[in-house]
Write an enzyme that holds these catalytic residues in place. Structure first.
Site, PDB file in Angstrom:
ATOM      1  N   LYS A  49       0.581  -1.350   0.067  1.00 50.51           N
ATOM      2  CA  LYS A  49      -0.244  -0.091   0.252  1.00 50.51           C
ATOM      3  C   LYS A  49       0.690   1.537  -0.181  1.00 50.51           C
ATOM      4  O   LYS A  49       0.528   2.124  -0.807  1.00 50.51           O
ATOM      5  CB  LYS A  49      -1.231   0.328   1.372  1.00 50.51           C
ATOM      6  CG  LYS A  49      -1.836  -1.054   1.319  1.00 50.51           C
ATOM      7  CD  LYS A  49      -2.547  -1.638   2.098  1.00 50.51           C
ATOM      8  CE  LYS A  49      -3.404  -2.287   1.987  1.00 50.51           C
ATOM      9  NZ  LYS A  49      -4.778  -2.984   3.777  1.00 50.51           N
ATOM     10  N   GLN A  93      -4.732  -2.105   9.633  1.00 50.10           N
ATOM     11  CA  GLN A  93      -4.780  -3.516   8.756  1.00 50.10           C
ATOM     12  C   GLN A  93      -5.480  -4.498   9.725  1.00 50.10           C
ATOM     13  O   GLN A  93      -5.075  -4.304  10.841  1.00 50.10           O
ATOM     14  CB  GLN A  93      -3.447  -3.648   8.668  1.00 50.10           C
ATOM     15  CG  GLN A  93      -2.725  -4.642   7.887  1.00 50.10           C
ATOM     16  CD  GLN A  93      -3.714  -4.657   6.700  1.00 50.10           C
ATOM     17  OE1 GLN A  93      -3.580  -3.381   6.051  1.00 50.10           O
ATOM     18  NE2 GLN A  93      -4.161  -5.849   6.694  1.00 50.10           N
ATOM     19  N   ASP A 116     -10.974   2.709   4.448  1.00 47.74           N
ATOM     20  CA  ASP A 116     -10.807   1.151   4.001  1.00 47.74           C
ATOM     21  C   ASP A 116     -12.675   1.014   3.800  1.00 47.74           C
ATOM     22  O   ASP A 116     -13.261  -0.567   3.478  1.00 47.74           O
ATOM     23  CB  ASP A 116     -10.912   0.553   5.416  1.00 47.74           C
ATOM     24  CG  ASP A 116      -9.710  -0.797   5.547  1.00 47.74           C
ATOM     25  OD1 ASP A 116      -8.766  -0.638   4.385  1.00 47.74           O
ATOM     26  OD2 ASP A 116      -9.021  -0.876   6.223  1.00 47.74           O
TER      27      ASP A 116
END
Ligand code: GUN
Length: 290
Positions: A49, A93, A116
């Protein structure tokens, strides 16, 4: 059989995003990436990322709290990022190490920085077909792969394997939406489903997201079906330098003989997920600037 090349599709989206970021007035978009613990897959995803962000011209801030961080401390860290006008998007994450409560952390992220797409408000907007929110990256990537490989879901039976918050539920809602490219008839299979194979065999489009290595065998797929493999599973392989290889939730060798289109693992959905994260970060920057 047509291979749906996620790397190639991702590369063209990255090029599009790069020129859009270059044309932005003011500062560059900034994405905060929070990783707790050293789960090897998470380490590699966050690196990917960071690298893709740099390629596009998105700034990333990598935050690595100690694995001993408490729930309250992690939520305070999120509050600080929410309040920071220099941060457009926040990603924590998954999976978080125990005993941290992931859902509470996802909900703590301000909805307008939730790139997200796991916040209650953003998930709810998918159900309401309101495009102002953020769609979770992997489901968005699956829809983009289907669109860019010429698969219209209207009139099709879409079978989703898995009901996770991260993939199964949002992708099922997206496929169901009453809009161009979607409009599918959707079935979701899960651990409580009586006869999974009987349902997958009816799928015109099969989306596998259960996290079980090579679960979908050739006999479970209708000839000519489109198969999207979301799984990324590490299985031991002594012939590899790393000691493992990556396989999907689909037995690729067998299913590629039956399907009309299929995504490989790696190189299918994975690169798309990262692209959609970058697209969401750009959207967050534009929202903040507006
Ligand atoms: N772990 C696996 N997929 C994802 C994702 O899309 N977002 C986050 N934050 N963690 C993940």
């Amino acid at each position: 059989m047509q291979l749906i090349d996620g790397n190639a599709i991702a590369a063209s989206i990255i090029a599009e995003l790069k020129s859009q970021v270059a044309a932005l007035p003011g500062r560059k978009p900034c994405l905060a990436l929070v990783r707790v613990g050293e789960d090897p897959a998470s380490v590699s995803y966050v690196k990917k990322k960071e690298k893709t962000a740099a390629e596009i011209g998105i700034e990333s801030r990598i935050i690595l709290p100690p694995v001993t961080i408490s729930q309250a401390e992690l939520e305070k860290l999120i509050d600080d990022l929410n309040a920071d006008p220099g941060v457009d998007g926040i990603l924590v994450q998954s999976p978080l190490p125990k005993p941290l409560e992931e859902l509470a952390v996802f909900r703590r992220i301000a909805a307008h920085k939730d790139v997200d797409g796991f916040h209650t408000l953003n998930l709810g907007k998918i159900a309401q077909e309101d495009d102002s929110g953020f769609v979770a990256c992997t489901p968005a990537g699956v829809m983009e792969l289907l669109a860019r490989s010429g698969t219209d879901l209207k009139g099709k039976h879409v079978v989703v394997l898995g009901r996770s918050l991260i993939v199964g539920k949002p992708v099922a809602l997206l496929a169901l939406q009453k809009k161009a490219g979607a409009n599918g008839t959707v079935t979701v299979c899960h651990s409580g489903t009586a006869d999974v194979a009987a349902l997958t065999r009816q799928a015109d489009v099969l989306i596998a997201a259960i996290g079980r290595a090579e679960f979908v065998k050739g006999h479970m797929v209708k000839p000519g079906a489109v198969v999207i493999d979301v799984g990324i599973n590490r299985v031991a392989d002594a012939s590899k330098k790393t000691g493992y290889k990556l396989v999907g939730d689909v037995d690729f060798a067998a299913v590629s003989q039956v399907a009309s289109k299929i995504t490989p693992v790696p190189g299918g959905v994975g690169p798309m997920t990262v692209c959609m994260l970058m697209q969401n970060t750009l959207k967050a920057r534009r929202l903040a600037a507006a």
